[in-house]
Enzyme design. Structure first.
Site, PDB file in Angstrom:
ATOM      1  N   HIS A 156       0.814  -1.222   0.000  1.00 51.95           N
ATOM      2  CA  HIS A 156       0.000   0.000   0.000  1.00 51.95           C
ATOM      3  C   HIS A 156       0.840   1.262   0.000  1.00 51.95           C
ATOM      4  O   HIS A 156       0.342   2.341  -0.311  1.00 51.95           O
ATOM      5  CB  HIS A 156      -0.934  -0.009   1.217  1.00 51.95           C
ATOM      6  CG  HIS A 156      -2.045  -0.986   1.068  1.00 51.95           C
ATOM      7  ND1 HIS A 156      -3.303  -0.639   0.676  1.00 51.95           N
ATOM      8  CD2 HIS A 156      -2.067  -2.336   1.210  1.00 51.95           C
ATOM      9  CE1 HIS A 156      -4.067  -1.716   0.594  1.00 51.95           C
ATOM     10  NE2 HIS A 156      -3.333  -2.763   0.918  1.00 51.95           N
ATOM     11  N   ASP A 355       3.300   9.454  -0.671  1.00 54.14           N
ATOM     12  CA  ASP A 355       2.150   8.660  -0.236  1.00 54.14           C
ATOM     13  C   ASP A 355       1.905   7.558  -1.254  1.00 54.14           C
ATOM     14  O   ASP A 355       1.985   7.803  -2.464  1.00 54.14           O
ATOM     15  CB  ASP A 355       0.901   9.564  -0.165  1.00 54.14           C
ATOM     16  CG  ASP A 355      -0.042   9.177   0.957  1.00 54.14           C
ATOM     17  OD1 ASP A 355      -0.110   7.988   1.290  1.00 54.14           O
ATOM     18  OD2 ASP A 355      -0.709  10.081   1.495  1.00 54.14           O
TER      19      ASP A 355
HETATM   20  P1  ADQ Z   1      -3.065   5.779   5.017  1.00 53.83           P
HETATM   21  O1  ADQ Z   1      -1.683   6.269   5.189  1.00 53.83           O
HETATM   22  O2  ADQ Z   1      -3.823   5.504   6.254  1.00 53.83           O
HETATM   23  O3  ADQ Z   1      -3.156   4.471   4.096  1.00 53.83           O
HETATM   24  P2  ADQ Z   1      -5.022   7.272   3.261  1.00 53.83           P
HETATM   25  O4  ADQ Z   1      -5.050   6.563   1.974  1.00 53.83           O
HETATM   26  O5  ADQ Z   1      -5.051   8.750   3.134  1.00 53.83           O
HETATM   27  O6  ADQ Z   1      -3.772   6.969   4.161  1.00 53.83           O
HETATM   28  O7  ADQ Z   1      -6.295   6.820   4.072  1.00 53.83           O
HETATM   29  C1  ADQ Z   1      -6.647   7.400   5.281  1.00 53.83           C
HETATM   30  C2  ADQ Z   1      -8.086   7.026   5.645  1.00 53.83           C
HETATM   31  O8  ADQ Z   1      -8.334   7.388   6.996  1.00 53.83           O
HETATM   32  C3  ADQ Z   1      -9.117   7.743   4.815  1.00 53.83           C
HETATM   33  O9  ADQ Z   1     -10.225   6.907   4.598  1.00 53.83           O
HETATM   34  C4  ADQ Z   1      -9.510   8.937   5.688  1.00 53.83           C
HETATM   35  O10 ADQ Z   1     -10.837   9.397   5.508  1.00 53.83           O
HETATM   36  C5  ADQ Z   1      -9.342   8.377   7.062  1.00 53.83           C
HETATM   37  N1  ADQ Z   1      -8.890   9.430   8.000  1.00 53.83           N
HETATM   38  C6  ADQ Z   1      -7.689  10.051   8.010  1.00 53.83           C
HETATM   39  N2  ADQ Z   1      -7.653  10.970   9.000  1.00 53.83           N
HETATM   40  C7  ADQ Z   1      -8.837  10.906   9.636  1.00 53.83           C
HETATM   41  C8  ADQ Z   1      -9.398  11.611  10.748  1.00 53.83           C
HETATM   42  N3  ADQ Z   1      -8.732  12.579  11.393  1.00 53.83           N
HETATM   43  N4  ADQ Z   1     -10.639  11.274  11.131  1.00 53.83           N
HETATM   44  C9  ADQ Z   1     -11.311  10.318  10.463  1.00 53.83           C
HETATM   45  N5  ADQ Z   1     -10.849   9.639   9.413  1.00 53.83           N
HETATM   46  C10 ADQ Z   1      -9.626   9.931   9.000  1.00 53.83           C
HETATM   47  C11 ADQ Z   1      -2.247   3.609   3.421  1.00 53.83           C
HETATM   48  C12 ADQ Z   1      -1.219   4.279   2.529  1.00 53.83           C
HETATM   49  C13 ADQ Z   1      -1.939   5.152   1.513  1.00 53.83           C
HETATM   50  C14 ADQ Z   1      -2.935   4.316   0.711  1.00 53.83           C
HETATM   51  C15 ADQ Z   1      -3.825   3.518   1.623  1.00 53.83           C
HETATM   52  C16 ADQ Z   1      -4.689   2.536   0.840  1.00 53.83           C
HETATM   53  O11 ADQ Z   1      -0.322   5.057   3.301  1.00 53.83           O
HETATM   54  O12 ADQ Z   1      -1.016   5.751   0.626  1.00 53.83           O
HETATM   55  O13 ADQ Z   1      -3.754   5.175  -0.067  1.00 53.83           O
HETATM   56  O14 ADQ Z   1      -3.060   2.776   2.570  1.00 53.83           O
HETATM   57  O15 ADQ Z   1      -3.949   1.770  -0.045  1.00 53.83           O
END
Ligand code: ADQ
Length: 460
Positions: A156, A355
């Site tokens: 990921h 990311d």
């Molecule tokens: P993450 O690093 O966790 O995932 P991301 O893809 O942005 O990053 O997903 C974060 C999730 O958490 C989103 O659904 C978002 O809505 C939720 N979220 C974040 N902050 C929040 C908050 N303060 N309150 C509520 N919800 C919150 C990892 C990799 C990414 C990749 C994903 C999926 O680092 O690059 O996109 O896996 O493959």
């Protein structure tokens, strides 16, 4: 028909009382799994030692198998090698990367413990899908135990340039462990290229490896998220945000509190914007929601302090009696409310330094009202930038460039906003969570020619 077995470090939060958890992997997969699936991982609980005892719970037809981690393993495997070594290195931040051989040994031992605990639950025709950087060596351990099932792996996070990857003392061993999979999936072409380049440079055997890799970008359920966002924008908390704006535009950032997400430079960019465009000063309000994560890691504590200082500096310089320019909430909010906030926001600011994909960018697009959509500002170093080319693309180190992008987004006319949004929506529909799972599993079964495990009927 084959059963699907998902293996990931964490499994979705099955305990509603415990509240929401922020994290991309779970958000991307949970919506598309068919009944009958087994999802195996760490319970999130700690015990004195890693015993390997598995608890099984069934919910909505999905069986969750979880095991606890011993305290010492939690520190060495999870906080240590996974999040102190692999996470920063794979995000191409070598200066933040440490290496302790004992932590690596514990990492391998925990991967073996995952494999040993999973093994008795497996059926001969199961298709196994392992996720992410915490579990690079599980398939190799399963093979050592005699498992011959199809095993796929998806990374990921980014795969770093090979010259960086090579600084890892066990670089070659980890690549060799990855070759135990039948299929290895990446978020972007450049991640796959980096991986294949590392394989070649470190002379890891596996002649047909290029045919055993696939690029399948992670995604969301756009229609489902849009419906949730529309409902949530009418919620009482969302209405309070609207009332607090009194005619101002809302700019939103939603992230896990992580140094890869580029928050300090983002706050600097907002300060720069206010300094350079005084006419816009009282016309915008920036709300940053940052979910605390991995708080036991020193780096994360230092980041929190740095951000508190920057918020103080911006608000100290520009606040007025009836206007706070930057509101910063270091907490997780519910998934529904996040959707509602995106929908209200005129600008979505997503500026990670690096990311794997970034699902927040996709969620922001899905949440918009297509007749009056907001503008997405997106880092070119998020995997999502490969497909979301109609966002305003920025370099997250270029504070001036980001300040200019905020100004451009704020003044963009409706026709341009609509045209950009339509193109972005088409892109997130093409790379939905359902398409991600379908494409990965189709490639995995093609490698082994077995009947694909069922997914829920596609909503995309
Ligand atoms: P993450 O690093 O966790 O995932 P991301 O893809 O942005 O990053 O997903 C974060 C999730 O958490 C989103 O659904 C978002 O809505 C939720 N979220 C974040 N902050 C929040 C908050 N303060 N309150 C509520 N919800 C919150 C990892 C990799 C990414 C990749 C994903 C999926 O680092 O690059 O996109 O896996 O493959």
């Amino acid at each position: 028909m084959a059963r699907l077995v998902i293996v990931s470090n964490r499994v979705p939060n099955r305990d509603e009382q415990a509240g929401p958890r922020a994290g991309g992997l779970v958000a991307g997969l949970a919506d598309v799994l068919a009944p009958g699936t087994l999802w195996f991982g760490w319970s999130g609980q700690r015990a004195d030692v890693t015993s390997g005892a598995v608890r099984e719970v069934e919910q909505a037809g999905i069986t969750y198998g979880v095991m606890d981690l011993g305290d010492a393993d939690y520190r060495a495997y999870y906080l240590g090698f996974a999040n102190g070594t692999l996470w920063p290195l794979f995000h191409m931040m070598p200066a933040l990367t440490r290496f302790e051989r004992e932590e690596y040994t514990a990492y391998r031992a925990v991967n073996r413990a995952f494999a040993a605990a999973l093994m008795p639950l497996l059926r001969p025709d199961d298709v196994i899908w392992v996720h992410d950087y915490q579990l690079l060596c599980v398939a190799q351990a399963l093979r050592e135990l005699g498992v011959t099932n199809r095993i796929g792996f998806f990374l990921h996070i980014p795969f770093p340039a090979s010259s960086l990857f090579e600084i890892l003392p066990p670089a070659r061993e980890l690549l060799a462990a990855l070759t135990a999979h039948d299929l290895i999936g990446f978020q972007t072409e450049s991640d796959r290229e980096h991986f294949l380049h590392a394989i070649a440079r470190l002379h890891v055997p596996g002649a047909d490896l290029a045919c055993r890799t696939v690029v399948t970008p992670a995604g969301i359920d756009p229609a489902g998220f849009a419906a949730l966002a529309a409902r949530a924008s009418r919620r009482v908390e969302a209405r309070r945000v609207v009332e607090s704006l009194v005619g101002r535009a809302l700019m939103i950032g939603v992230d896990r509190l992580d140094y890869t997400k580029g928050l300090p430079a983002r706050f600097d960019a907002f300060g720069k914007f206010l300094a350079r465009y005084p006419a816009h000063r009282r016309r915008i309000s920036f709300l940053q929601v940052a979910a605390p994560s991995r708080e036991e890691v020193d780096r994360y504590r230092a980041l929190r302090e740095e951000l508190d200082n920057k918020v103080g500096a911006v608000n100290g310089a520009y606040s007025d009696f009836d206007w706070v320019p930057l509101r910063y909430m270091a907490r997780t909010v519910s998934r529904g409310l996040v959707g509602g906030l995106y929908r209200i926001a005129r600008i979505g600011l997503v500026t990670p330094l690096r990311d794997g994909m970034n699902l927040v960018a996709k969620e922001y697009v899905a949440a918009q009202d297509p007749t009056d959509p907001g503008v997405l500002i997106l880092s070119r170093f998020a995997g999502a930038a490969d497909s979301l080319t109609d966002a305003l693309i920025v370099n997250p180190l270029d504070v001036d460039g980001m300040a200019e992008a905020i100004e451009r987004a704020l003044t963009m006319d409706l026709a341009e906003r609509r045209a950009r949004h339509a193109a972005l929506l088409a892109a997130i529909e093409k790379t939905s969570a359902a398409a991600y799972c379908r494409n990965f599993l189709a490639a995995l079964v093609a490698v082994g020619r077995v009947a694909p495990p069922p997914l829920r009927p596609a909503s995309d």
